[in-house]
Design an enzyme around this catalytic site. Structure first.
Site, PDB file in Angstrom:
ATOM      1  N   LYS A 207      44.272  29.563  30.560  1.00 13.86           N
ATOM      2  CA  LYS A 207      43.227  30.434  29.783  1.00 13.86           C
ATOM      3  C   LYS A 207      42.770  29.784  28.675  1.00 13.86           C
ATOM      4  O   LYS A 207      41.295  29.892  28.264  1.00 13.86           O
ATOM      5  CB  LYS A 207      43.714  31.861  29.437  1.00 13.86           C
ATOM      6  CG  LYS A 207      43.829  32.623  30.990  1.00 13.86           C
ATOM      7  CD  LYS A 207      42.545  32.967  31.561  1.00 13.86           C
ATOM      8  CE  LYS A 207      42.847  33.801  32.930  1.00 13.86           C
ATOM      9  NZ  LYS A 207      41.438  34.280  33.585  1.00 13.86           N
TER      10      LYS A 207
ATOM     11  N   ASP B 200      39.606  31.791  49.713  1.00 17.06           N
ATOM     12  CA  ASP B 200      40.674  31.386  48.701  1.00 17.06           C
ATOM     13  C   ASP B 200      40.079  30.295  47.790  1.00 17.06           C
ATOM     14  O   ASP B 200      39.912  29.228  48.026  1.00 17.06           O
ATOM     15  CB  ASP B 200      41.818  30.957  49.618  1.00 17.06           C
ATOM     16  CG  ASP B 200      42.979  30.572  48.778  1.00 17.06           C
ATOM     17  OD1 ASP B 200      43.144  30.794  47.763  1.00 17.06           O
ATOM     18  OD2 ASP B 200      44.001  29.943  49.516  1.00 17.06           O
TER      19      ASP B 200
ATOM     20  N   ASN C 260      35.522  35.049  37.334  1.00 20.39           N
ATOM     21  CA  ASN C 260      36.430  36.354  36.797  1.00 20.39           C
ATOM     22  C   ASN C 260      37.818  35.831  37.447  1.00 20.39           C
ATOM     23  O   ASN C 260      38.764  36.304  37.101  1.00 20.39           O
ATOM     24  CB  ASN C 260      35.749  37.469  37.087  1.00 20.39           C
ATOM     25  CG  ASN C 260      36.882  38.520  37.233  1.00 20.39           C
ATOM     26  OD1 ASN C 260      37.313  39.129  36.185  1.00 20.39           O
ATOM     27  ND2 ASN C 260      37.406  39.202  38.343  1.00 20.39           N
TER      28      ASN C 260
ATOM     29  N   TYR D 283      49.664  30.362  32.553  1.00 19.72           N
ATOM     30  CA  TYR D 283      48.699  31.306  32.320  1.00 19.72           C
ATOM     31  C   TYR D 283      48.076  31.048  31.196  1.00 19.72           C
ATOM     32  O   TYR D 283      46.507  30.996  31.028  1.00 19.72           O
ATOM     33  CB  TYR D 283      49.066  32.776  32.721  1.00 19.72           C
ATOM     34  CG  TYR D 283      47.904  33.970  32.500  1.00 19.72           C
ATOM     35  CD1 TYR D 283      47.137  33.936  33.463  1.00 19.72           C
ATOM     36  CD2 TYR D 283      47.756  34.536  31.450  1.00 19.72           C
ATOM     37  CE1 TYR D 283      45.793  34.773  33.411  1.00 19.72           C
ATOM     38  CE2 TYR D 283      46.797  35.476  31.356  1.00 19.72           C
ATOM     39  CZ  TYR D 283      46.016  35.767  32.340  1.00 19.72           C
ATOM     40  OH  TYR D 283      44.831  36.396  32.185  1.00 19.72           O
TER      41      TYR D 283
END
Length: 242
Positions: A146, A52, A78, A142
């Site tokens: 990013k 995890d 990734n 998110y």
């Protein structure tokens, strides 16, 4: 006898990560995949480990284990998660989750990989960012993380270039992963709207992203670093800086 040289890929059990692993394996490279679930596929040159990566202790443990067993010559950060939410609805728990996965795991695994990356003289790091870094509704946490990953990429490129290590980012747009297709069935009006917004008029495939990653991962491409390659079918046109 020296350690086996490998490329370390996170989140390689499915989707974009799997496509990157398979592309590397097709080139004859050995790959170590770290994911929260073990893959339902195998290859003689693939080693898969479960962890995890939002858990600091597990991430450190796996990173140290891999660095001890193998010579890491390339790293693909990734593993990711969307955790949708608007500024009205996003929770701190969601924010903490994506920060741990997109930032902390990237930092810890890069630190674990650095001895091998430096020793080989042509270390390669590819971080999987997102077109959402330029802004996307319902992706507050998110898109922010990013975008931050792009900043991390550029700074690492500056710090590690003298060691022969290049650091670049691939930023996918809409890609037909299992998760994407589950939320966007082929015949749904929402999916049609997405396709209509794409310049090349199709959803991207995981292999499209893998081919971009392979360019950055090549030992021959040592003069490209700190860059972001949008694999988005043209959806960034008019948005991304030249």
């Amino acid at each position: 006898m020296g350690k086996q040289e490998i490329t370390l890929v996170t989140g390689g059990s499915a989707g974009i990560g799997r496509a990157i692993c398979e592309a590397l394996l097709a080139q004859g490279r050995s790959v170590v995949n770290v994911d929260y679930r073990l893959p339902e596929w195998s290859h003689p040159a693939l080693t898969s480990l479960q962890a995890d990566l939002t858990d600091e202790a597990q991430t450190r443990e796996r990173g140290a284990e891999i660095a001890e067993r193998f010579a890491i010559t390339a790293l693909v950060n990734n593993a990711g998660a969307t955790r949708p939410g608007t500024i009205d609805t996003q929770t701190v728990a969601d924010l903490d989750y994506v920060v741990a996965l997109h930032f902390r795991a990237t930092m810890l695994l890069t630190q674990a990989a650095l001895p091998g990356l430096r020793a080989c003289g042509h270390g390669r790091i590819v971080n999987i960012a997102s077109r959402a870094a330029l802004g996307k509704t319902e992706r507050i946490a998110y898109s922010a993380t990013k975008a931050g990953l792009v900043g991390m990429t550029r700074t690492m490129a500056m710090e590690l270039g003298g060691d022969g290590i290049t650091v670049n980012a691939v930023a996918p747009g809409p890609i037909a992963t299992e998760l994407f297709m589950k939320s966007n069935p082929p015949d749904a009006p929402r999916t049609r709207k997405i396709i209509d917004s794409i310049v090349v008029k199709r959803i991207g495939q995981p292999d499209d992203v893998a081919r971009a990653a392979l360019f950055f991962l090549s030992p021959d491409n040592g003069f490209v670093t700190g860059q972001v390659l949008y694999v988005c079918g043209g959806t960034t046109l008019g948005l991304a800086p030249v």
